[in-house]
Design an enzyme around this catalytic site. Sequence first.
Site, PDB file in Angstrom:
ATOM      1  N   ASN A  39       0.798  -1.336   0.009  1.00 51.26           N
ATOM      2  CA  ASN A  39      -0.003  -0.208  -0.025  1.00 51.26           C
ATOM      3  C   ASN A  39       0.936   1.236   0.035  1.00 51.26           C
ATOM      4  OD1 ASN A  39      -2.315   1.847   0.521  1.00 51.26           O
ATOM      5  ND2 ASN A  39      -1.523   1.921   2.313  1.00 51.26           N
ATOM      6  N   GLU A  40       0.994   1.867  -1.207  1.00 50.34           N
ATOM      7  CA  GLU A  40       1.749   3.120  -1.111  1.00 50.34           C
ATOM      8  C   GLU A  40       3.123   3.231  -0.672  1.00 50.34           C
ATOM      9  OE1 GLU A  40      -0.957   6.165   0.571  1.00 50.34           O
ATOM     10  OE2 GLU A  40      -2.453   5.543  -0.805  1.00 50.34           O
TER      11      GLU A  40
END
Length: 325
Positions: free
Chosen positions: A266-267
């Site tokens: 995630n990111e």
Amino acid sequence: IYRHVWLTHTDPLRVDHWGTYVRTPEVTDEAATVDIDTTIDNGLPTDQKVTVLQEILSADGEVLATTKETIAAAGGGHAFAEHSLRLPDPKLRSPDSPSHYTVRTTLSIGSDVRDIYTSPLGVRTLRFDREKGLFLNGESVIMRGMCNHQDLGPLGTALWDEALRRRMEMLKEMGVNALRTAHYPHSPEFMRMADEMGFLVIDETFDEWRRGWNFKNGQLVSSPNDRGKARNGYNRYFTEWWERDLVDHLKRDRNHPSVIMWSIANEVPEAQKYGELETVQKVVALAKKTDPTRPVTAGINHIHTANETGFLEHLDIVGYNGGGG
């Protein structure tokens, strides 16, 4: 400790922890092929002849298909069994019709039953088309999804089954048919409820890789942990633990029919600015080795830089998290 904890007592001869792998490689209206791989842990000091019975049960407990064979298991070692069953007239699973089955694996020595192990089974086909999107059981499906965090809002992080079920029922009533497990492995209770209610799950493992996040002049910036600048997060443990954690997560969840893809990040700043392609290559390769039946994605919020570094080329499906600069 904020989730349920169990102490499981087993016979020395048992199905290994997360020791079954259930797939449906061929599905038609008339029948589904169900492949079952089973890892057997023989904790006894002597070699054993183990009878492995595989049964597919309906939601009502009716036995619909069965096979049995006897294999050799070395003392103090592991044995591996492969079976393929034909399930007639399968009920296909979808968000509107979350049909499900159970695989029951029974281990015996002679007439002495030593272990009974159950695994979830759902029959469906998935196809991802770059032009037309997701096809479930041959029909186009629009994913109407949300990122689901494990905490229960003002109720806190501790798992409360009734509150979790209420949340998921409310989401279902709203028209949500897909959930992303933001941003870490969710509880077994969540996975079972997702199966029961027909959700499509993007199952995410990591929120951080080797780089963490910190604030500098009021701005969120990334810092590699080896410089001691990152905050206390998973980045401190990634190098040592990522392989074990990824394999454990995928083995735990790969039999759940709700899972339609794996998300490996995630990111993570490695994706967005630093072009650390060796990490994404290794993580994707291990995910595909553990479960080659589902595509691999990641949540990216700096699409242009992830494109420039070549990071996105290693994903099957690109997750767009806002698309900021």
